[in-house]
Motif scaffolding. Structure first.
Motif, mmCIF file in Angstrom:
data_model
loop_
_atom_site.group_PDB
_atom_site.id
_atom_site.type_symbol
_atom_site.label_atom_id
_atom_site.label_comp_id
_atom_site.label_asym_id
_atom_site.label_seq_id
_atom_site.Cartn_x
_atom_site.Cartn_y
_atom_site.Cartn_z
ATOM 1 N N ARG A 20 -1.711 0.863 -10.930
ATOM 2 C CA ARG A 20 -1.806 2.087 -11.743
ATOM 3 C C ARG A 20 -1.340 3.309 -10.945
ATOM 4 N N ILE A 21 -1.819 3.407 -9.700
ATOM 5 C CA ILE A 21 -1.468 4.561 -8.865
ATOM 6 C C ILE A 21 0.031 4.614 -8.618
ATOM 7 N N ALA A 22 0.618 3.466 -8.249
ATOM 8 C CA ALA A 22 2.055 3.431 -7.966
ATOM 9 C C ALA A 22 2.874 3.751 -9.211
ATOM 10 N N SER A 23 2.476 3.196 -10.350
ATOM 11 C CA SER A 23 3.199 3.449 -11.601
ATOM 12 C C SER A 23 3.165 4.927 -11.969
ATOM 13 N N LEU A 24 1.991 5.517 -11.873
ATOM 14 C CA LEU A 24 1.861 6.937 -12.203
ATOM 15 C C LEU A 24 2.667 7.806 -11.242
#
Length: 250
Positions: free
Chosen positions: A83-87
């Motif tokens: 989630r963090i990387a995608s955002l």
């Protein structure tokens, strides 16, 4: 090789099998500081999720891997890193164009075309992740792609402009650590909510396909494990899928 502040390592390579593999070898040998990055002009064996290939013309795009040592992230809740990387990728590309979305689990789309991909590989000890290597490919300045690729697009194709790849990488690293610090400060729920808001084909019924055929459904949630929960239109049945068990139908 170049050392940055806090002894974070940045390695620039002309050619490598994959930046993830190279960073893995560094971790085994010397355990570089969190935030260390390996960047390549070309990958001989670029990989995507579940063994998919990743094609990138030499010197045109961003191909890199980032190292973190997440504290107390259990293996069954590792999707927070995705989630963090995608955002972070989405927030970075938002600075240059509109219509950037996250296609579950972590492909980055411009409209209905893929502009970036993420491959995360975690080392696990017992129940927790000891380190995470986040491999990212972002199509930046490539003009053409092989015809056999289904739906690639680059930032240059979207905007008509060429971009400084180092500038975009710097922006990504800043965005990533802003969100990562939020997580470390206990704001995981806010990250989960933002991820849901930014999902591709969210808030409406769309066609999906699994082993039993096609059906219309709406995305209900994404579990901490990364499993996708769909609610079908016809029966309101909730179905849970791992990656590759269900696909979006164009």
């Amino acid at each position: 090789m170049e050392l940055l502040s806090e002894e974070r390592l940045v390695v620039h390579l002309d050619e490598v099998d994959s930046t993830n593999n190279y960073l893995h070898s560094l971790v085994r040998k010397q355990k570089p500081e969190e935030g260390s990055v390996v960047i390549a002009e070309f990958q001989l064996g670029g990989r995507g999720q579940m063994g998919n290939g990743w094609f990138s013309e030499k010197g045109k795009n961003l191909l890199f891997s980032l190292l973190i040592y997440p504290d107390n992230v259990e293996a069954n809740a590792q999707f927070i890193i995705s989630r963090i990387a995608s955002l972070a990728v989405k927030n970075t590309l938002d600075q240059f164009t509109d219509d950037i979305r996250i296609k579950w689990p972590n492909d980055i789309y411009w409209k209905d075309k893929k502009i970036a991909g993420i491959l995360i590989e975690n080392d696990i000890s017992g129940r927790v992740i000891t380190n995470s290597i986040i491999g990212i490919g972002i199509n930046i300045n490539q003009d053409q792609f092989p015809e056999e690729l289904p739906n690639p697009v680059s930032l240059k194709q979207v905007t008509g402009s060429e971009f400084d790849r180092d500038y975009i990488l710097d922006n990504f690293v800043r965005e990533f650590f802003l969100i990562y610090r939020e997580f470390q400060n206990g704001n995981e729920k806010a990250i989960e909510d933002e991820y849901m808001l930014d999902l591709y084909r969210i808030n409406d019924y769309y066609w999906f396909e699994d082993d039993n055929g096609r059906f219309k459904a709406i995305i209900k949630e994404v579990l901490p494990s990364g499993h996708l929960v769909l609610k079908t239109l016809e029966t309101a049945e909730e179905r849970v899928y791992a990656f590759k068990e269900v696909s979006f139908v164009d």
